[in-house]
Design a protein around this motif. Sequence first.
Motif, mmCIF file in Angstrom:
data_model
loop_
_atom_site.group_PDB
_atom_site.id
_atom_site.type_symbol
_atom_site.label_atom_id
_atom_site.label_comp_id
_atom_site.label_asym_id
_atom_site.label_seq_id
_atom_site.Cartn_x
_atom_site.Cartn_y
_atom_site.Cartn_z
ATOM 1 N N ASP A 84 0.865 -1.172 0.000
ATOM 2 C CA ASP A 84 0.000 0.000 0.000
ATOM 3 C C ASP A 84 0.905 1.226 0.000
ATOM 4 O OD1 ASP A 84 -2.273 1.568 0.012
ATOM 5 O OD2 ASP A 84 -2.898 1.040 2.033
ATOM 6 N N VAL A 86 1.225 5.202 1.634
ATOM 7 C CA VAL A 86 0.732 6.189 2.602
ATOM 8 C C VAL A 86 1.569 7.451 2.424
ATOM 9 C CG1 VAL A 86 0.430 6.741 5.044
ATOM 10 C CG2 VAL A 86 0.050 4.404 4.248
ATOM 11 N N CYS A 91 4.670 1.102 1.164
ATOM 12 C CA CYS A 91 4.639 0.368 2.441
ATOM 13 C C CYS A 91 4.236 -1.084 2.236
ATOM 14 C CB CYS A 91 3.619 1.006 3.383
ATOM 15 S SG CYS A 91 3.959 2.707 3.826
ATOM 16 N N THR A 92 4.552 -1.879 3.241
ATOM 17 C CA THR A 92 4.036 -3.231 3.355
ATOM 18 C C THR A 92 3.129 -3.246 4.576
ATOM 19 O OG1 THR A 92 6.048 -4.147 2.384
ATOM 20 C CG2 THR A 92 4.632 -5.670 3.603
ATOM 21 N N VAL A 93 1.924 -3.791 4.407
ATOM 22 C CA VAL A 93 0.926 -3.787 5.477
ATOM 23 C C VAL A 93 0.880 -5.165 6.137
ATOM 24 C CG1 VAL A 93 -1.489 -3.345 6.057
ATOM 25 C CG2 VAL A 93 -0.425 -2.127 4.132
ATOM 26 N N LYS A 104 -3.629 -3.178 12.282
ATOM 27 C CA LYS A 104 -2.917 -3.147 11.006
ATOM 28 C C LYS A 104 -1.812 -2.117 11.134
ATOM 29 C CE LYS A 104 -6.232 -4.455 7.469
ATOM 30 N NZ LYS A 104 -6.952 -3.984 6.262
ATOM 31 N N TRP A 106 1.374 -0.214 8.788
ATOM 32 C CA TRP A 106 1.993 0.060 7.505
ATOM 33 C C TRP A 106 3.467 0.359 7.762
ATOM 34 C CZ3 TRP A 106 -2.953 0.591 8.594
ATOM 35 C CH2 TRP A 106 -3.922 0.415 7.616
ATOM 36 N N TRP A 108 7.119 1.376 6.197
ATOM 37 C CA TRP A 108 7.755 2.036 5.057
ATOM 38 C C TRP A 108 8.849 1.133 4.524
ATOM 39 C CZ3 TRP A 108 10.414 7.453 5.813
ATOM 40 C CH2 TRP A 108 10.711 8.013 4.574
ATOM 41 N N LYS A 116 1.888 4.183 9.687
ATOM 42 C CA LYS A 116 0.470 4.232 10.052
ATOM 43 C C LYS A 116 0.119 2.978 10.847
ATOM 44 C CE LYS A 116 -4.120 4.631 7.894
ATOM 45 N NZ LYS A 116 -4.822 4.761 6.604
#
Length: 129
Positions: A84, A86, A91-93, A104, A106, A108, A116
């Motif tokens: 995703d 942000v 990012c990897t969630v 959840k 996020w 970087w 996040k």
Amino acid sequence: MTSGTDTSNMKEWIKTGNPAKIRMEVAAAGQTTDIIYDGQNYYMYMPAANMAYQMSVASAQQYTSNSGNTSSLSQYNPVLVGPDTVNGMACTVYQYTVQGVSTKIWIWNQYGLPVKMVSDTTTIVYSNY
């Protein structure tokens, strides 16, 4: 950070080294709190109440170990949700559950830092790295 209808802001400065030194300013509910870590002790100052206190690293570690907190996300067996973006940061969630609360986060991709977190009614967005 927002939690329900409450919002708080935090500024954090980190000086790398051994030990690292940290200063944070937290503004929430009309109050400001300053927190300083000098490598040996934590200092907290609440100007509105004209109160300050000091806590040693050993005391802080005892408190966090007693409350079950830890800095390692891997112990919660996070599940990869996917990629995703942000605020323009790729990012990897991941999603994980602790004591029945699903969160959840996020991360970087470029620096491995959180940007996040969303958990129940709380959302934290990190910015100005």
